[in-house]
Design a protein around this motif. Structure first.
Motif, PDB file in Angstrom:
ATOM      1  N   ASN A 104       0.820  -1.211   0.000  1.00 56.88           N
ATOM      2  CA  ASN A 104       0.000   0.000   0.000  1.00 56.88           C
ATOM      3  C   ASN A 104       0.854   1.261   0.000  1.00 56.88           C
ATOM      4  N   GLY A 105       2.089   1.161  -0.492  1.00 58.22           N
ATOM      5  CA  GLY A 105       3.067   2.219  -0.295  1.00 58.22           C
ATOM      6  C   GLY A 105       2.703   3.577  -0.845  1.00 58.22           C
ATOM      7  N   LEU A 106       1.791   3.657  -1.808  1.00 57.32           N
ATOM      8  CA  LEU A 106       1.462   4.955  -2.390  1.00 57.32           C
ATOM      9  C   LEU A 106       0.636   5.834  -1.461  1.00 57.32           C
ATOM     10  N   PHE A 107       0.035   5.253  -0.411  1.00 60.52           N
ATOM     11  CA  PHE A 107      -0.738   6.137   0.470  1.00 60.52           C
ATOM     12  C   PHE A 107       0.178   7.016   1.317  1.00 60.52           C
ATOM     13  N   ASP A 108       1.469   6.696   1.377  1.00 51.87           N
ATOM     14  CA  ASP A 108       2.432   7.567   2.061  1.00 51.87           C
ATOM     15  C   ASP A 108       2.778   8.803   1.237  1.00 51.87           C
ATOM     16  N   ALA A 109       2.707   8.695  -0.091  1.00 52.63           N
ATOM     17  CA  ALA A 109       3.141   9.780  -0.970  1.00 52.63           C
ATOM     18  C   ALA A 109       2.141  10.942  -0.925  1.00 52.63           C
ATOM     19  N   HIS A 110       2.667  12.168  -1.009  1.00 45.66           N
ATOM     20  CA  HIS A 110       1.802  13.349  -0.958  1.00 45.66           C
ATOM     21  C   HIS A 110       1.344  13.701  -2.375  1.00 45.66           C
ATOM     22  N   TYR A 111       0.582  12.794  -2.977  1.00 48.55           N
ATOM     23  CA  TYR A 111       0.124  12.985  -4.352  1.00 48.55           C
ATOM     24  C   TYR A 111      -0.929  14.080  -4.457  1.00 48.55           C
ATOM     25  N   GLU A 112      -1.609  14.393  -3.366  1.00 49.51           N
ATOM     26  CA  GLU A 112      -2.689  15.376  -3.418  1.00 49.51           C
ATOM     27  C   GLU A 112      -2.211  16.747  -3.889  1.00 49.51           C
ATOM     28  N   ILE A 113      -0.956  17.103  -3.583  1.00 45.13           N
ATOM     29  CA  ILE A 113      -0.444  18.428  -3.945  1.00 45.13           C
ATOM     30  C   ILE A 113       0.695  18.336  -4.962  1.00 45.13           C
ATOM     31  N   ALA A 114       0.870  17.166  -5.573  1.00 46.73           N
ATOM     32  CA  ALA A 114       2.033  16.924  -6.419  1.00 46.73           C
ATOM     33  C   ALA A 114       2.089  17.853  -7.628  1.00 46.73           C
ATOM     34  N   GLU A 115       3.314  18.172  -8.034  1.00 47.00           N
ATOM     35  CA  GLU A 115       3.530  18.924  -9.276  1.00 47.00           C
ATOM     36  C   GLU A 115       3.239  18.051 -10.480  1.00 47.00           C
ATOM     37  N   ARG A 116       3.630  16.789 -10.397  1.00 43.97           N
ATOM     38  CA  ARG A 116       3.316  15.819 -11.426  1.00 43.97           C
ATOM     39  C   ARG A 116       3.645  14.428 -10.888  1.00 43.97           C
ATOM     40  N   ILE A 117       3.154  13.412 -11.577  1.00 47.02           N
ATOM     41  CA  ILE A 117       3.436  12.025 -11.238  1.00 47.02           C
ATOM     42  C   ILE A 117       3.928  11.337 -12.498  1.00 47.02           C
ATOM     43  N   GLU A 118       5.123  10.775 -12.443  1.00 51.48           N
ATOM     44  CA  GLU A 118       5.706  10.074 -13.584  1.00 51.48           C
ATOM     45  C   GLU A 118       5.665   8.576 -13.334  1.00 51.48           C
ATOM     46  N   THR A 119       5.269   7.832 -14.355  1.00 47.73           N
ATOM     47  CA  THR A 119       5.215   6.372 -14.271  1.00 47.73           C
ATOM     48  C   THR A 119       6.074   5.773 -15.363  1.00 47.73           C
ATOM     49  N   VAL A 120       7.057   4.981 -14.959  1.00 50.14           N
ATOM     50  CA  VAL A 120       7.895   4.233 -15.899  1.00 50.14           C
ATOM     51  C   VAL A 120       7.341   2.818 -15.966  1.00 50.14           C
ATOM     52  N   ARG A 121       6.992   2.372 -17.161  1.00 53.86           N
ATOM     53  CA  ARG A 121       6.401   1.053 -17.330  1.00 53.86           C
ATOM     54  C   ARG A 121       7.460   0.081 -17.827  1.00 53.86           C
ATOM     55  N   GLY A 122       7.608  -1.019 -17.110  1.00 59.55           N
ATOM     56  CA  GLY A 122       8.621  -2.001 -17.441  1.00 59.55           C
ATOM     57  C   GLY A 122       9.814  -1.903 -16.512  1.00 59.55           C
ATOM     58  N   PRO A 123      10.746  -2.873 -16.587  1.00 61.52           N
ATOM     59  CA  PRO A 123      11.892  -2.917 -15.674  1.00 61.52           C
ATOM     60  C   PRO A 123      12.723  -1.639 -15.741  1.00 61.52           C
ATOM     61  N   SER A 124      13.109  -1.137 -14.579  1.00 61.93           N
ATOM     62  CA  SER A 124      13.898   0.094 -14.491  1.00 61.93           C
ATOM     63  C   SER A 124      15.055  -0.079 -13.523  1.00 61.93           C
ATOM     64  N   GLY A 125      15.583  -1.298 -13.464  1.00 60.90           N
ATOM     65  CA  GLY A 125      16.592  -1.602 -12.466  1.00 60.90           C
ATOM     66  C   GLY A 125      17.959  -1.020 -12.728  1.00 60.90           C
ATOM     67  N   ALA A 126      18.273  -0.642 -13.971  1.00 65.91           N
ATOM     68  CA  ALA A 126      19.623  -0.187 -14.271  1.00 65.91           C
ATOM     69  C   ALA A 126      20.008   1.053 -13.466  1.00 65.91           C
ATOM     70  N   LEU A 127      19.068   1.976 -13.249  1.00 67.31           N
ATOM     71  CA  LEU A 127      19.364   3.151 -12.447  1.00 67.31           C
ATOM     72  C   LEU A 127      18.719   3.108 -11.068  1.00 67.31           C
ATOM     73  N   TYR A 128      17.682   2.264 -10.891  1.00 66.54           N
ATOM     74  CA  TYR A 128      16.952   2.285  -9.625  1.00 66.54           C
ATOM     75  C   TYR A 128      17.052   1.004  -8.822  1.00 66.54           C
ATOM     76  N   GLY A 129      17.423  -0.129  -9.449  1.00 65.58           N
ATOM     77  CA  GLY A 129      17.686  -1.331  -8.689  1.00 65.58           C
ATOM     78  C   GLY A 129      16.454  -2.037  -8.174  1.00 65.58           C
ATOM     79  N   ALA A 130      16.565  -2.569  -6.940  1.00 69.33           N
ATOM     80  CA  ALA A 130      15.559  -3.455  -6.356  1.00 69.33           C
ATOM     81  C   ALA A 130      14.173  -2.823  -6.378  1.00 69.33           C
ATOM     82  N   ASN A 131      13.180  -3.678  -6.582  1.00 73.29           N
ATOM     83  CA  ASN A 131      11.756  -3.360  -6.606  1.00 73.29           C
ATOM     84  C   ASN A 131      11.288  -2.729  -7.912  1.00 73.29           C
ATOM     85  N   ALA A 132      12.186  -2.356  -8.813  1.00 74.04           N
ATOM     86  CA  ALA A 132      11.759  -1.771 -10.087  1.00 74.04           C
ATOM     87  C   ALA A 132      11.568  -2.880 -11.128  1.00 74.04           C
ATOM     88  N   ILE A 133      10.926  -3.978 -10.716  1.00 75.89           N
ATOM     89  CA  ILE A 133      10.737  -5.135 -11.585  1.00 75.89           C
ATOM     90  C   ILE A 133       9.745  -4.829 -12.717  1.00 75.89           C
TER      91      ILE A 133
END
Length: 657
Positions: A104-133
């Motif tokens: 449920n980790g997104l409920f911690d994020a302050h998305y209500e006032i965010a400037e923007r939200i970026e979503t990378v689709r697909g594996p992103s481990g090369a720069l971000y590592g674990a959990n970016a499966i």
């Protein structure tokens, strides 16, 4: 997902998640979607799932209150798979430590006032590592404004839900400031399901010649009475029964805080350095209403870490290298007060502590063969050490298995290769291969079950191929198309009987489209469409458990079709209308493909009227057709289970800019 000119496909879109720095979207050989500030304000979401509903390839199931389960080019995943397959960031820093993630980790994020939200689709481990499966979601806090500015909003609806949020910002000489807060209070669509949540963010930016120091502090407090599943399709379609709550004792209380400071230094004309030290703390307890024993889980961790990246751009060559490191101390305790039911025994199930050390190094090289063609090669090596201490007796207790004290070490590699060719400023095509890899979550290793004594969780890997094209047709049509093929091994998941399966294999193949059309100077259409098949690539034939898995069957909670279309009309400068159609295709609710949910279609309507240049009033009708649908459907312990979606809701608010 887009509304008019703020589209993620707009030619001037800038993203930061791909390389941890500003970069034009047209130059990124990867599927990235952006939800702009204008869209976030327009949607005025009660839950972040509403904001991301128009992002191709993304499917977030709302639970009770702020809870959720996520899918990005995947089925909707639960347990350790749900926690470990997606990387949730706030301003580029993970919200939770890698081995201690929260589904449920997104409920911690302050998305209500965010400037923007970026979503990378697909594996992103090369720069971000674990959990970016399967992908990355990055919630970005607004930057300080050049002049004094204020934004405030108040909202209420027919479900006794009330929301307030405000930001104030200014810059004085070299110092920029921003303070933001949001408050939500609701009695709940269902009985005994109220929610109260408060969030705050503070940002300070110091700029002097070639040095910038950007510091952000975030705080979140959530207290909710949780409604559990309802059982059976008859209850789902009954307007009284769907509001019932058989688990009035269920609750979730969570607190978190995060501090980060990014130091950016221009070391030369062609080189720069970014260093981000950070710290985080969180504490949570909740009743596991989704299991027969209704055990209380208490977990938490604190972490301190640092991210670093050195950039060198000269001629056709661009190089990024960096080292990330993090130290974490965490704990988990699970206690069942209710009498033993089936193999869910009364008493203490788990009580353990884990310290973790993560260290990673990465490098990326980009070479431009011409003004229009470039190739990128990247690799990341992650090393993880878990030191586990069991605070109670080891061994089997009912379905629960408590391992003895131990240390576990994992090393994973995440390479990536990409090729991008630009036909023009607006049109480009890209292809990539990437491998995502992650060590098991600590819960995968130490909160074990009796069937795992000789079959522990192993590092999960996913290999992905992607082909995409972005472009425009004239000045009125913009499109972003992508196709993907992914194969995942050592998939660790929970079956319909609540038992862990540690060695699964799945395949994910699909196409995505994000299309924006300016039909008229006052009228625009934005549509996101996904068709994908997520299938099991192994067999689990057994007579002892009710759920049999066969090679080639669809993964459960994996609709083949997801679509979202928004029509925006602004007949006058001070008047706007928006209609959103959300379509969820049918999906199987168990891995045996014996139970299913038929899907649903929803219509949301929004309008805003500017009373003055600064003050406006707005209204929303959610689920305008009053459809009876499920936010989530699944099958477990022999029952069809649902989280019912809200019926028609009317809301009204005022907004000051």
């Amino acid at each position: 997902m887009a509304v008019g000119a703020s589209s993620a496909n707009a030619n001037d879109s800038i993203v930061v998640t791909a390389e941890r720095r500003d970069e034009p979207l047209q130059r990124v050989p990867q599927s990235i979607s952006v939800v702009s500030r204008e869209e976030i304000v327009l949607i005025n979401a009660d839950h972040i799932a509403e904001i991301l509903a128009g992002t191709p390839g993304v499917n977030i199931h709302r639970g009770s209150g702020a809870e959720h389960l996520t899918a990005i080019r995947s089925p909707v995943l639960t347990g350790g798979a749900g926690a470990g397959s997606f990387l949730f960031l706030e301003n580029g820093v993970p919200i939770r430590s890698a081995g201690f993630a929260n589904i449920n980790g997104l409920f911690d994020a302050h998305y209500e006032i965010a400037e923007r939200i970026e979503t990378v689709r697909g594996p992103s481990g090369a720069l971000y590592g674990a959990n970016a499966i399967h992908g990355v979601i990055n919630v970005i806090t607004p930057s300080p404004t050049d002049d004094l500015s204020f934004f405030g909003e108040a909202f209420g609806d027919t479900e006794d839900r009330y929301k307030w949020k405000a930001t104030i910002s200014d810059t004085n000489n070299r110092h920029g400031f921003l303070a933001a807060a949001s408050v939500t209070s609701e009695s709940g669509y269902r009985e005994d399901a109220g929610l109260d949540q408060q969030k705050a963010s503070l940002r300070h930016v110091f700029q002097q010649e070639d040095v910038q120091i950007d510091t952000i502090f975030s705080l979140d407090n959530l207290e909710q009475e949780t409604a559990g599943f309802i059982f059976g399709e008859a209850a789902l379609n009954d307007r009284e029964l769907r509001r019932m709550n058989d688990f009035p004792q269920a609750r979730r209380d969570a607190k978190s805080s995060r501090l980060q400071s990014t130091i950016s230094i221009a070391t030369s004309e062609n080189s720069s350095l970014k260093i981000t030290p950070y710290a985080r703390w969180n504490d949570m307890e909740f009743v596991q209403h989704f299991f027969p024993g209704n055990a209380l889980e208490e977990n938490g961790h604190w972490s301190a870490g640092i991210q670093s990246a050195y950039y060198h751009d000269e001629g056709p060559l661009s190089i990024i290298v960096g080292i990330d490191a993090e130290y974490t101390e965490g704990s988990l305790r699970e206690f069942q007060e209710e009498p033993t039911i089936f193999s869910f025994t009364q008493g203490l199930h788990y009580d353990y502590e884990v310290t973790a050390l993560n260290a990673s190094g990465f490098a990326q090289t980009s070479y431009a063969f011409s003004d229009n063609t470039k190739a990128i090669a990247a690799i990341r090596i992650d090393g993880t050490i878990y030191d586990y201490t069991n605070n109670m007796s080891s061994g089997v207790d009912g379905r629960f298995f408590r391992p003895s004290d131990q240390k576990n070490r994992f090393v994973t590699a995440s390479p990536k290769f990409s090729l991008l060719h630009r036909f023009s400023d607006n049109d480009s095509v890209y292809a990539s291969y990437a491998r995502g890899a992650r060590p098991p979550q600590t819960t995968d290793l130490y909160r074990l079950q009796s069937n795992q004594i000789d079959n522990p969780a192993r590092p999960e890997t996913i290999d992905a191929l992607e082909l995409g094209v972005r472009g425009a047709i004239g000045e009125k049509i913009r499109y972003d198309l992508a196709g993907f093929w992914m194969n995942k091994k050592n998939f660790f998941f929970r079956d319909a009987d609540g038992f862990n399966v540690p060695n699964g294999e799945t395949r994910h193949v699909g196409v995505e489209a994000d299309i924006n059309i300016d039909l008229h100077p006052t009228l625009s259409l934005a549509s996101a469409f996904t068709y994908a098949r997520h299938t099991y690539r192994f067999e689990r034939l057994t007579g002892t458990l009710s759920e049999t898995i066969r090679f080639g069957d669809d993964a459960d909670t994996a609709p083949r079709i997801i679509a979202n279309t928004r029509l925006s009309w602004r007949p006058l400068d001070r008047l706007s209308f928006n209609a959103e159609w959300v379509s969820m295709g049918s999906y199987f609710t168990d891995a045996a493909n014996s139970r299913s949910y038929e899907g649903h279609n929803l219509l949301h309507l929004r309008t805003e009227v500017a009373v003055t240049d600064e003050l406006s009033v707005f209204g929303v009708v959610r689920n305008a057709t009053n459809a009876l649908y499920a936010e989530r459907a699944d099958f477990a312990f022999g029952n069809d289970r649902y989280f019912p979606g809200e019926e028609r809701v009317l809301g009204f608010g005022i907004r000051y800019r």
